[in-house]
Scaffold this motif. Structure first.
Motif, PDB file in Angstrom:
ATOM      1  N   ALA A   1       0.853  -1.190   0.000  1.00 30.45           N
ATOM      2  CA  ALA A   1       0.000   0.000   0.000  1.00 30.45           C
ATOM      3  C   ALA A   1       0.886   1.235   0.000  1.00 30.45           C
ATOM      4  O   ALA A   1       2.043   1.192   0.449  1.00 30.45           O
TER       5      ALA A   1
ATOM      6  N   GLN B   1      -9.124   6.415   1.583  1.00 34.26           N
ATOM      7  CA  GLN B   1      -8.753   5.639   0.406  1.00 34.26           C
ATOM      8  C   GLN B   1      -9.130   6.400  -0.858  1.00 34.26           C
ATOM      9  O   GLN B   1     -10.218   6.969  -0.961  1.00 34.26           O
TER      10      GLN B   1
ATOM     11  N   ASN C   1      -6.929  -2.684   7.835  1.00 34.67           N
ATOM     12  CA  ASN C   1      -8.178  -3.388   7.524  1.00 34.67           C
ATOM     13  C   ASN C   1      -8.195  -3.832   6.067  1.00 34.67           C
ATOM     14  O   ASN C   1      -8.647  -4.939   5.746  1.00 34.67           O
ATOM     15  N   THR C   2      -7.712  -2.935   5.178  1.00 40.85           N
ATOM     16  CA  THR C   2      -7.693  -3.264   3.748  1.00 40.85           C
ATOM     17  C   THR C   2      -6.732  -4.414   3.452  1.00 40.85           C
ATOM     18  O   THR C   2      -7.002  -5.265   2.599  1.00 40.85           O
TER      19      THR C   2
ATOM     20  N   LYS D   1     -12.291   8.560   5.393  1.00 44.35           N
ATOM     21  CA  LYS D   1     -12.293   7.465   4.421  1.00 44.35           C
ATOM     22  C   LYS D   1     -10.866   7.046   4.078  1.00 44.35           C
ATOM     23  O   LYS D   1     -10.526   5.873   4.084  1.00 44.35           O
TER      24      LYS D   1
ATOM     25  N   ALA E   1      -7.392   1.331  -5.174  1.00 42.54           N
ATOM     26  CA  ALA E   1      -7.533   0.530  -3.952  1.00 42.54           C
ATOM     27  C   ALA E   1      -6.236   0.366  -3.185  1.00 42.54           C
ATOM     28  O   ALA E   1      -6.247  -0.001  -2.003  1.00 42.54           O
ATOM     29  N   LYS E   2      -5.122   0.634  -3.824  1.00 38.47           N
ATOM     30  CA  LYS E   2      -3.825   0.460  -3.174  1.00 38.47           C
ATOM     31  C   LYS E   2      -3.263   1.770  -2.628  1.00 38.47           C
ATOM     32  O   LYS E   2      -2.224   1.789  -1.961  1.00 38.47           O
TER      33      LYS E   2
ATOM     34  N   VAL F   1      -7.130   2.053   8.610  1.00 41.24           N
ATOM     35  CA  VAL F   1      -7.849   1.719   7.385  1.00 41.24           C
ATOM     36  C   VAL F   1      -6.977   0.850   6.483  1.00 41.24           C
ATOM     37  O   VAL F   1      -7.451  -0.127   5.880  1.00 41.24           O
ATOM     38  N   ILE F   2      -5.696   1.188   6.401  1.00 39.37           N
ATOM     39  CA  ILE F   2      -4.770   0.387   5.598  1.00 39.37           C
ATOM     40  C   ILE F   2      -4.690  -1.035   6.134  1.00 39.37           C
ATOM     41  O   ILE F   2      -4.729  -2.017   5.382  1.00 39.37           O
TER      42      ILE F   2
ATOM     43  N   PHE G   1      -3.727   5.425  -0.512  1.00 40.03           N
ATOM     44  CA  PHE G   1      -4.449   6.093   0.569  1.00 40.03           C
ATOM     45  C   PHE G   1      -3.875   7.497   0.750  1.00 40.03           C
ATOM     46  O   PHE G   1      -2.786   7.809   0.264  1.00 40.03           O
TER      47      PHE G   1
END
Length: 382
Positions: A179, A339, A374-375, A337, A343-344, A371-372, A346
């Motif tokens: 990410a 993101q 969780n993704t 949010k 999708a990769k 968030v990262i 942030f």
């Protein structure tokens, strides 16, 4: 009171620990939520956040929470406490673009989860605006260096003098890391068309950076300087000028005093330094070093002739070389949010809605890291 702190630090807890002489416990309370606790103790507008929620404010005046936090983090530094620990390695790698407050906090949180982190910073030193903007009298560089070292000791790698999009491609980062978090901050000064190409003007960002870097020469300090702006940055410029020995410093702001964006402490410090403050005026025209202002509400004009004009009318991000789409709102990601449409990829810090203070950058960096995780399939340790 922790709900009033964007970083969710609980002052009641660390004050209670301090009362019982448990300095380490107090430091742990600060650090578990804020990797930049020593910085925030000096620059956070506490009257806007934690002190506004202090129950003592209803009796006489709020507790000096910032001062107590500074006392605790100073002792933490003197004793060489190592509070935060890296988590068990997950095998995942995250690249962070920008070593400002949001990037540093995100790196800390990710390391606590066990993620390998590399921060890419275009300047010679980490810290972002902490290093290249906030004046030394408010935030000594040794404090910033101390905070950065603690994050490096936690296992984060910081690679300075590397501009993503020039020295390394954005696509390469996406290929090499699981990410990418963009925290470049608002490093580009906004201006007004009337001041463009004017040899007498300079942006506040440029001026403060030159002061911090020791690049300002004595012959550049004239007798009369005009500062335009009513935020903390304008107050930093005006107070810095007085500390450098400039005889006459006049600050003219669009906001009236009851609307000022600057913190009360910053405004009080500027007044104490001897700066002339004029509120409620908008610049309408400029002829080299002569600026004409018109009052927003009154039928009044003001003309000021100065040897130098420094404008602090806002900042924006420089996303040159970063092929990312942040246009979820007019110029920023929507709040909480983090993101982008990729999708990769942030974003955090000034690129996300919310106050542009250091403590809010800490909050955004921490939340973006979660968030990262969780993704990537990690665990959210709320």
């Amino acid at each position: 009171m922790s709900k009033a702190c964007p970083a969710h630090t609980d002052p009641a807890r660390f004050i209670r620990s301090l009362r019982f002489n448990n300095i380490k416990g107090a430091a742990e309370t600060i650090r578990e939520n804020n990797a930049l606790g020593a910085v925030c103790a000096r620059v956070c507008p506490t009257e806007r956040y934690c002190e506004s929620a202090c129950t003592r404010a209803k009796i006489d005046h709020p507790i000096n929470i910032g001062g107590l936090q500074r006392f605790i983090t100073d002792i933490e530094q003197e004793m060489g406490m190592q509070i935060l620990k890296a988590g068990k390695p997950t095998g995942q790698k995250v690249a962070i673009i920008g070593a400002g407050p949001a990037g540093l906090q995100a790196a800390t949180t990710l390391r606590q989860y066990g993620v390998a982190v590399t921060i890419f910073e275009e300047h010679p030193k980490a810290g972002g605006y902490l290093t290249y903007g906030i004046p030394e009298y408010r935030l000594p560089q040794e404090i910033v260096d101390y905070e950065v070292k603690r994050i490096i000791d936690l296992g984060a790698e910081i690679r300075c003098n590397i501009k993503v999009g020039k020295d390394i491609s954005f696509d390469q980062l996406k290929a090499d890391y699981d990410a990418v978090l963009v925290t470049v901050g608002n490093s580009k000064a906004k201006t007004l068309p009337m001041f463009e190409h004017n040899i007498c003007t300079e942006s506040a960002i440029s001026f403060l950076a030159r002061v911090k870097n020791g690049e300002l020469h004595e012959n550049e300090l004239p007798d009369h300087v005009l500062v335009i702006g009513g935020g903390d940055v304008a107050m930093d410029v005006a107070t810095t000028l007085k500390k450098l020995g400039v005889s006459n410093v006049t600050d003219v702001a669009y906001e009236e005093f009851n609307e000022f964006k600057a913190s009360k402490n910053e405004l009080a410090g500027t007044r104490k330094a001897g700066v002339t403050l004029i509120d409620g005026y908008v610049p309408t025209k400029v002829a080299t070093n002569v600026v004409t202002f018109k009052h927003r509400k009154l039928d009044a004009e003001l003309t000021i002739k100065a040897d130098k004009i420094i404008y602090a009318v806002g900042q924006t991000s420089d996303l040159t070389g970063l092929e990312i789409d942040l246009q979820h709102s007019e110029s920023q990601l929507w709040s909480a949010k983090y993101q982008t449409k990729d999708a990769k990829v942030f974003a955090a810090g000034d690129l996300v809605d919310g106050d542009q203070t250091v403590v809010f950058a800490v909050q955004k960096g921490k939340e973006a890291a979660k968030v990262i995780m969780n993704t990537l399939g990690g665990v959210n340790h709320d």
